[in-house]
Design a protein around this motif. Structure first.
Motif: not given
Length: 816
Positions: A144-153
């Motif tokens: 929760e709260g991670l940037a989209t790029a971080a979620q993609q990773l």
């Protein structure tokens, strides 16, 4: 990158895929090597997703063969592909926000020790993968709260824990900004260095030269071009995609005449979506309408074409007041609307192209009140050719790509005799570059013929490129009209961000925006259906973050469909007083007073999925009764309009379940030879639904039909039918598009389901709650719609992107 002499890790040879008589892949050959990025490009409907789904085990090819790391490869499902080391990262992320990064990476595959989850090992292994990807975050941090790029990773890390040696990235940068895209590309380079092969799918052609080593172009189910490098000019790629030379994207815009064709005077919405709008459109002029989400653009054009009610104002055509109260009033006067949602509002998807074109032109086609099939086909064929539709008249609309569907919608209205005003709402949404260009040609040609054209678009480049003038809206108000020479991205956005309005009738109870907005969702029960809602909510949060609005969404999910527990959670949130509360109603009788209490406490409130009362704003699909009738008629046809049928009725108090059962029973009443032998409540639990269905099959040996009215019970019913050896003898129908449901449809166990668009529910619920906190006007009701999904329409479902939003790649359901 040269691959000559190297052995590919993946090879496809003569891969074909057919849906009924329609072949969508025509003998595809493809090689992927270790440590390279192959860009797989093409227009909508070219076959990119179908190829990816074959590789990842989501669908089975009709013919052909694959080899993986030198051995024969034929995955029967995504799990087999994952176990072999092939991962597919879909455009819409389905991470679980309340779990940690490590828990998300290993969800459904927990490392165990002594019968318990070995959290130390799980965290260590997750940290190894994060380090490998250059993601400097604690593995114990919540997603929760991670940037989209971080979620993609994190999604990529999940695949790498399976020792993935091939990754398929489907539109990975569709929602990313420049900085996030750069970060993602850095990680792709690291993966390449580690020998991972990557298939990269994107419509952002300008980024291909940055990431791809080779490019494969598909068109109409064929591989038509292959480039052995990635730095190919965009124009060359586009020409390969569309099969012709490309001129300018936007054709020259003609100079309009002086005669005023359309005039809108002091127009205001009866629903509060916009007020006091004034503009004129000249003969041969293209007027663009721009604004941010929620500005009132779509509501304006729907009102001026009679689709939505108005409270005041006039619509004048050639100086005469013709203010339409219904769409037929506008159509009769030569004003036609190509709507925003072509699938929901513009087409009858399971009818043919010819029929769709004919529906708007029956008076023209008929002779002495009679219409023949030959007349319909002849009329349609003429306009299919005129507008460059790729298809034949007998082909169903749901078998076409998005661009061709849009051309059919345009064709059916422009086939009418002498339309004077053509309104196009988001004419190129979800359409590739080649189809966009042809639609721009149609728009400009209309203006050349003297038609007054109105174009609504969220694509700023598009509205700047095709318009003589641009009307800009913000928060339901007209903030300016710009001439073409004065319009640019800065001037339009300055006007688009002006204006504020009050939300609903809550007056001073609206709270000012905080540093971080706290939004809470309370679903009816823990369920993977809501995971997809949560994915849409995360998308909205990421978009808002780019506008400087920080939003935190939490989910307060009951483990069971229990009224007392649900009420207690609502009461607890009223005590907490978040900035926004979204509730899926379980029991209207007890929860309606609680909703009023929340509003009285100053909490911005929306109901979603299941409404409580018309007094509250609602996002979701509301026509459950009609859907129940539709599914009843569908099942009756499947079982020959006779036999015994059982109902798995979901929750006894959930308003949507109750309405679906009522609609289904009303349909069944039309068939005296159909007998409903049981109505069983499974409380939206697939295991309970499985047990109840097994009992119904055992108690009624002549049972021929099972209907499930929630997302769980079609799965439970299908499991029971398979276990009882009754596949093909007991027909299962139901609701929603969970991954297991789609598999049962493809296998022929489930005949069809009515699928909702739950991703949109989460997305719009967040957007509207934030808008309410900023004192914007928001619609009182947002209908997200539904559609019938059968084995024959699965290809279109995947192609549209809806199916990819339902996937649970980990193969397990976890509460959000």
């Amino acid at each position: 990158m040269t691959t000559e002499g190297k052995t590919p890790i993946l090879s496809l040879r003569n891969i074909r895929k057919s849906y009924g008589p329609v072949e969508v892949l025509h003998g595809i050959d493809l090689d992927i090597h270790a440590g390279e990025v192959v860009a797989l490009l093409g227009e909508n409907g070219a076959g990119k997703s179908t190829v990816s789904n074959v590789i990842s085990g989501t669908i089975l090819p009709t013919a052909g063969a694959m080899t993986w790391q030198g051995a024969e490869f034929a995955p029967a499902n995504p799990r087999e592909a994952i176990d072999a080391g092939i991962g597919m990262i879909h455009q819409e992320l389905l991470l679980l926000p309340h779990l940690s990064i490590a828990e998300n990476i290993f969800v459904g595959r927990w490392p165990m020790r002594g019968g318990r989850v070995d959290r130390k090992t799980m965290t260590r292994r997750a940290k190894e993968q994060l380090s490998r990807l250059g993601l400097d975050l604690p593995a114990t941090r919540k997603v929760e709260g991670l940037a989209t790029a971080a979620q993609q990773l994190v999604e990529i890390a999940k695949a790498l824990t399976l020792n993935a040696r091939l990754l398929i990235l489907d539109e990975p940068t569709a929602a990313l900004g420049g900085a996030e895209t750069k970060l993602l590309f850095e990680q792709v380079e690291k993966l390449k260095a580690d020998g991972v092969g990557i298939i990269y799918i994107s419509h952002r052609l300008e980024e291909i030269r940055q990431v791809a080593d080779r490019i494969v172009v598909m068109r109409d189910g064929d591989k038509v071009k292959e480039f052995d490098r990635g730095d190919v000019p965009v124009r060359t790629i586009v020409e390969a995609m569309v099969g012709r030379k490309m001129g300018r994207m936007f054709p020259a815009v003609p100079t309009p005449g002086e005669e005023t064709v359309l005039e809108v005077k002091n127009l205001s919405s009866a629903r509060g979506a916009f007020e006091d709008v004034n503009f004129k459109v000249q003969k041969g002029e293209i007027l663009g309408i721009a604004g941010l989400v929620g500005a009132g653009r779509t509501e304006l054009v729907r009102a001026m074409t009679g689709a939505d009610p108005i409270s005041s104002g006039e619509v004048r055509l050639n100086g005469v007041d013709i203010t339409p109260r219904r769409p037929r009033d506008a159509i009769k006067n030569g004003i036609v609307l190509v709507p925003e949602d072509r699938k929901l509002q513009g087409l009858v998807l399971d009818h043919s192209i010819a029929e769709n074109i004919a529906y708007a032109n029956l008076n023209t086609i008929s002779r002495a009140g009679w219409i023949t099939g030959g007349q319909v086909r002849g009329f349609a064929d003429q306009h299919i050719a005129q507008f460059g539709v790729k298809g034949v008249g007998r082909q169903k609309a749901n078998e076409m790509s998005g661009g061709n569907q849009q051309k059919v919608v345009i064709a059916k209205w422009l086939a009418r005799e002498n339309p004077q005003v053509v309104v196009l709402d988001e004419p190129t949404r979800g359409i590739d570059v080649g189809a966009r260009s042809s639609i721009y040609d149609i728009i400009v040609e209309l203006a050349n013929q003297g038609v007054a054209v109105v174009v609504v678009s969220s694509d700023l480049e598009e509205v700047l490129g095709v318009s003589n003038r641009i009307l800009v809206m913000s928060a339901g108000r007209q903030t300016g009209i710009l001439d073409r020479e004065d319009a640019n991205d800065v001037s339009v956005m300055e006007l688009a961000t002006l204006g504020r309005a009050r939300a609903y009738d809550q007056g001073d109870k609206i709270k000012p925006i905080n540093e971080t907005l706290e939004l809470v969702f309370i679903p009816k029960v823990v369920h993977p259906w809501y995971d997809v809602v949560a994915s849409g909510a995360r998308k909205a949060v990421d978009e808002l973050k780019t506008s400087g609005i920080d939003v935190r969404v939490t989910w307060d999910s009951p483990p069971r469909a229990d009224i007392a527990d649900h009420n207690a959670r609502i009461k607890a949130q009223i005590e907490r007083r978040p900035d926004g509360l979204a509730v899926s109603c379980l029991d209207p009788a007890t929860e309606t007073p609680l909703m009023h209490e929340a509003i009285d406490a100053g909490i911005n409130l929306i109901t979603f999925d299941t409404r409580c009362d018309d007094a509250f704003p609602f996002v979701g699909h509301k026509d459950d009764f009609e859907d129940g009738r539709k599914l009843g008629y569908f099942l009756a046809d499947k079982i020959g309009k006779a036999g015994q049928v059982a109902i798995l009725a979901g929750s006894e108090t959930a308003a949507n379940h109750v309405a679906r059962v009522r609609g289904f029973r009303e349909a069944m009443a039309s068939y005296p030879e159909i007998e409903i032998v049981a109505e069983l409540f499974d409380d939206d639990n697939p295991e309970k639904a499985d047990r109840l269905a097994e009992e119904a099959i055992a108690a009624h040996p002549d049972l021929v039909g099972l209907v499930g009215v929630d997302a769980s019970n079609p799965i439970g019913a299908a499991r029971a039918v398979v276990n009882a050896g009754r596949t093909g003898k007991v027909t299962v129908v139901g609701w929603d598009d969970l991954q297991e449901t789609l598999k049962f449809i493809e296998d022929g166990v489930i005949a069809g389901v009515i699928a909702q668009h739950q991703w949109e529910i989460g997305y719009w619920a967040v957007k509207y709650l934030v808008a309410m906190n900023q004192n914007h006007k928001t619609p009182h009701e947002h209908e997200t719609g539904s559609q019938m999904l059968t084995r024959e329409s699965l290809a279109d479902w995947w192609r549209s992107g809806q199916g990819s939003r339902t996937r649970d790649e980990a193969g397990a359901s976890v509460a959000v």
